[in-house]
Design a protein around this motif. Sequence first.
Motif, PDB file in Angstrom:
ATOM      1  N   TYR A   1       0.763  -1.112  -0.177  1.00 39.51           N
ATOM      2  CA  TYR A   1       0.079   0.008   0.091  1.00 39.51           C
ATOM      3  C   TYR A   1       0.617   1.181   0.103  1.00 39.51           C
ATOM      4  O   TYR A   1       1.759   1.396   0.997  1.00 39.51           O
ATOM      5  CB  TYR A   1      -0.939   0.117   1.269  1.00 39.51           C
ATOM      6  N   ARG A   2       0.794   2.211  -0.937  1.00 40.00           N
ATOM      7  CA  ARG A   2       1.394   3.418  -0.940  1.00 40.00           C
ATOM      8  C   ARG A   2       0.582   4.385  -0.229  1.00 40.00           C
ATOM      9  O   ARG A   2      -0.680   4.902  -0.823  1.00 40.00           O
ATOM     10  CB  ARG A   2       1.518   3.902  -2.352  1.00 40.00           C
ATOM     11  N   ASP A   3       0.702   4.871   0.811  1.00 39.39           N
ATOM     12  CA  ASP A   3      -0.096   5.905   1.654  1.00 39.39           C
ATOM     13  C   ASP A   3      -0.070   7.198   1.205  1.00 39.39           C
ATOM     14  O   ASP A   3      -0.895   7.887   1.171  1.00 39.39           O
ATOM     15  CB  ASP A   3       0.381   5.829   2.992  1.00 39.39           C
ATOM     16  N   ASP A   4       1.140   7.374   0.234  1.00 34.64           N
ATOM     17  CA  ASP A   4       1.120   8.940  -0.238  1.00 34.64           C
ATOM     18  C   ASP A   4       0.290   9.068  -1.607  1.00 34.64           C
ATOM     19  O   ASP A   4      -0.157   9.959  -1.779  1.00 34.64           O
ATOM     20  CB  ASP A   4       2.684   8.976  -0.621  1.00 34.64           C
ATOM     21  N   LEU A   5      -0.084   7.697  -2.118  1.00 34.94           N
ATOM     22  CA  LEU A   5      -0.816   8.001  -3.370  1.00 34.94           C
ATOM     23  C   LEU A   5      -2.169   7.212  -2.993  1.00 34.94           C
ATOM     24  O   LEU A   5      -2.939   7.501  -3.871  1.00 34.94           O
ATOM     25  CB  LEU A   5      -0.289   7.204  -4.475  1.00 34.94           C
ATOM     26  N   ASP A   6      -2.426   6.723  -1.901  1.00 33.66           N
ATOM     27  CA  ASP A   6      -3.712   6.023  -1.437  1.00 33.66           C
ATOM     28  C   ASP A   6      -3.973   5.078  -2.364  1.00 33.66           C
ATOM     29  O   ASP A   6      -5.024   5.110  -3.008  1.00 33.66           O
ATOM     30  CB  ASP A   6      -4.779   7.163  -1.056  1.00 33.66           C
ATOM     31  N   ARG A   7      -2.870   4.060  -2.586  1.00 34.93           N
ATOM     32  CA  ARG A   7      -3.412   3.120  -3.483  1.00 34.93           C
ATOM     33  C   ARG A   7      -2.879   1.567  -3.401  1.00 34.93           C
ATOM     34  O   ARG A   7      -1.674   1.596  -2.675  1.00 34.93           O
ATOM     35  CB  ARG A   7      -2.972   3.329  -5.045  1.00 34.93           C
ATOM     36  N   LEU A   8      -3.533   0.704  -3.689  1.00 32.31           N
ATOM     37  CA  LEU A   8      -2.658  -0.652  -3.424  1.00 32.31           C
ATOM     38  C   LEU A   8      -1.891  -1.097  -4.840  1.00 32.31           C
ATOM     39  O   LEU A   8      -2.073  -0.403  -5.844  1.00 32.31           O
ATOM     40  CB  LEU A   8      -3.884  -1.784  -3.537  1.00 32.31           C
ATOM     41  N   GLU A   9      -0.923  -1.679  -4.481  1.00 27.60           N
ATOM     42  CA  GLU A   9      -0.043  -2.084  -5.681  1.00 27.60           C
ATOM     43  C   GLU A   9       0.215  -3.607  -5.482  1.00 27.60           C
ATOM     44  O   GLU A   9       0.577  -4.146  -4.604  1.00 27.60           O
ATOM     45  CB  GLU A   9       1.188  -1.480  -5.690  1.00 27.60           C
TER      46      GLU A   9
ATOM     47  N   LYS B   1      -6.899   1.966  -7.003  1.00 31.43           N
ATOM     48  CA  LYS B   1      -7.211   3.282  -6.068  1.00 31.43           C
ATOM     49  C   LYS B   1      -8.252   2.689  -5.044  1.00 31.43           C
ATOM     50  O   LYS B   1      -8.486   3.308  -4.206  1.00 31.43           O
ATOM     51  CB  LYS B   1      -7.838   4.412  -6.637  1.00 31.43           C
ATOM     52  N   ASP B   2      -8.857   1.562  -5.475  1.00 27.24           N
ATOM     53  CA  ASP B   2     -10.150   0.776  -4.602  1.00 27.24           C
ATOM     54  C   ASP B   2     -10.201  -0.367  -4.339  1.00 27.24           C
ATOM     55  O   ASP B   2     -10.994  -1.029  -3.700  1.00 27.24           O
ATOM     56  CB  ASP B   2     -11.425   1.193  -5.442  1.00 27.24           C
ATOM     57  N   GLY B   3      -8.940  -1.241  -4.879  1.00 27.00           N
ATOM     58  CA  GLY B   3      -8.726  -2.714  -4.462  1.00 27.00           C
ATOM     59  C   GLY B   3      -9.791  -3.533  -5.562  1.00 27.00           C
ATOM     60  O   GLY B   3      -9.588  -4.712  -5.570  1.00 27.00           O
ATOM     61  N   ILE B   4     -10.742  -2.639  -6.279  1.00 21.41           N
ATOM     62  CA  ILE B   4     -11.520  -3.389  -7.384  1.00 21.41           C
ATOM     63  C   ILE B   4     -11.121  -3.352  -8.849  1.00 21.41           C
ATOM     64  O   ILE B   4     -11.044  -4.156  -9.643  1.00 21.41           O
ATOM     65  CB  ILE B   4     -13.116  -2.847  -7.338  1.00 21.41           C
TER      66      ILE B   4
END
Length: 441
Positions: free
Chosen positions: A124-132, A158-161
């Motif tokens: 998780y990139r907290d600075d970009l609020d996204r999963l990778e 950005k939403d896990g979906i």
Amino acid sequence: MKKNRMIFIILLIFVILSIALFNVKNNKDYNENLGHTSLYVETYLAGKNQLTHPNVIKFDKPWHGYKYWMGYTPYPNGDGEEENPSIAASNDMYKWETPKNLANPIADNEETGCNELKDSQLIYRDDLDRLEMWYLGRVSKNLGGDGETLLLFRKTSKDGINWSKYQVIREFKYVSPAIIWDGEKYCVWGIGFEGQGTKGVFDYFESKDGTNWSDPVHCKIGNDSKTLDMWHGNVTYNEKLKCYELVYIPTSNQEVYYTTSKDKINFDKPKTIVENDGTWTRLYRPTLLFENNQYYCIYGSIGENNENYISMSTGKDINNLTGISDKDISEMADTPMEKCKEKIPFMERLSELKKTFFRLELLVFIPLLFVLGIIFEKNHKSDINRIIIITSLLICEFYMFLKVNFSSIESIVAGLIMGVIQAFVLTSGTMYLLFISKKYK
């Protein structure tokens, strides 16, 4: 007659000792730190809910509906073509589900030109609020590759979906990439293996942008950096202890090792935190999560017919974990795990033993037996052929005892037969050397 009787007595003692050893192995004490059941995760393969290579990330508050997100790859009976990165989510670490509107897998080998994808890692990139999702792919010969090169891929969400198109990050000469975003850069560890010329090392490298990478540095575990006995593992950061925690399994696949580092490079001497007691054929890639003074160690657990599941051990003390068991099934899912303990045909079991344990390293005993034969012939005038046969049997059956999980009468018989076949090869090779040495004396 006396010689024949002596041979019969020796073989009888050998059989009795073999059975006793098998029973000792099969009746080890119940290990409470081992998970004796499996977490239920429904994969995209209906009726084949087998998976491996788990890793879990946590959020202080639910992120898009879930506090815990897990990356994994389905691996039904070891089928690499289905090993495509997928997602599950949970709010309690026990009940896992596919998030609503998510279509697993999120990456497929057909879109990349690879014959298999594997070893996924979710961050998780907290600075970009996204999963990778990072994962490996082996480029197929049929699609223009060499069938050996491993590429490191990445997808983001950005939403896990909804997930982005894949991005090729770099060539990767390791297995089981462990990846952390520390707020400024990607910290990546890789476990070396023979197929890429990196066997025996555990390397670290980093990048701020995923494009430009530092040169790899050999990590030390204990005092070793180049002859490490490692297979798959993962690194996480413990905010309370202010250290990096590494969990991995050795090539024997029977234990989970744990060690820590303050600087990402120098790790302490490892210790065992989960040990297989024979419940599973092998253990596979572990990962660690620490939250509210509680450890969760999640790892692959492989059944007799190469069924791939994941299990878990938990506890407040890393040295005193407790594995999940049947009493936890009600917490895990409404549907109990389908632990397929199907009967394996005898010839199939024997064939599997032949492929897995008829190893070239056994042939190293031929010159040793040859030297033993020369010594016995010179000093004792004994019937060297019988001595070589019995010694070969003892070596090979003991080797099988160490390597095979004997959990049924069929597996014991198949193991004994495989040991006899191995002993025949050792005996034949040794006697041929003795014959040649006599011929040219």
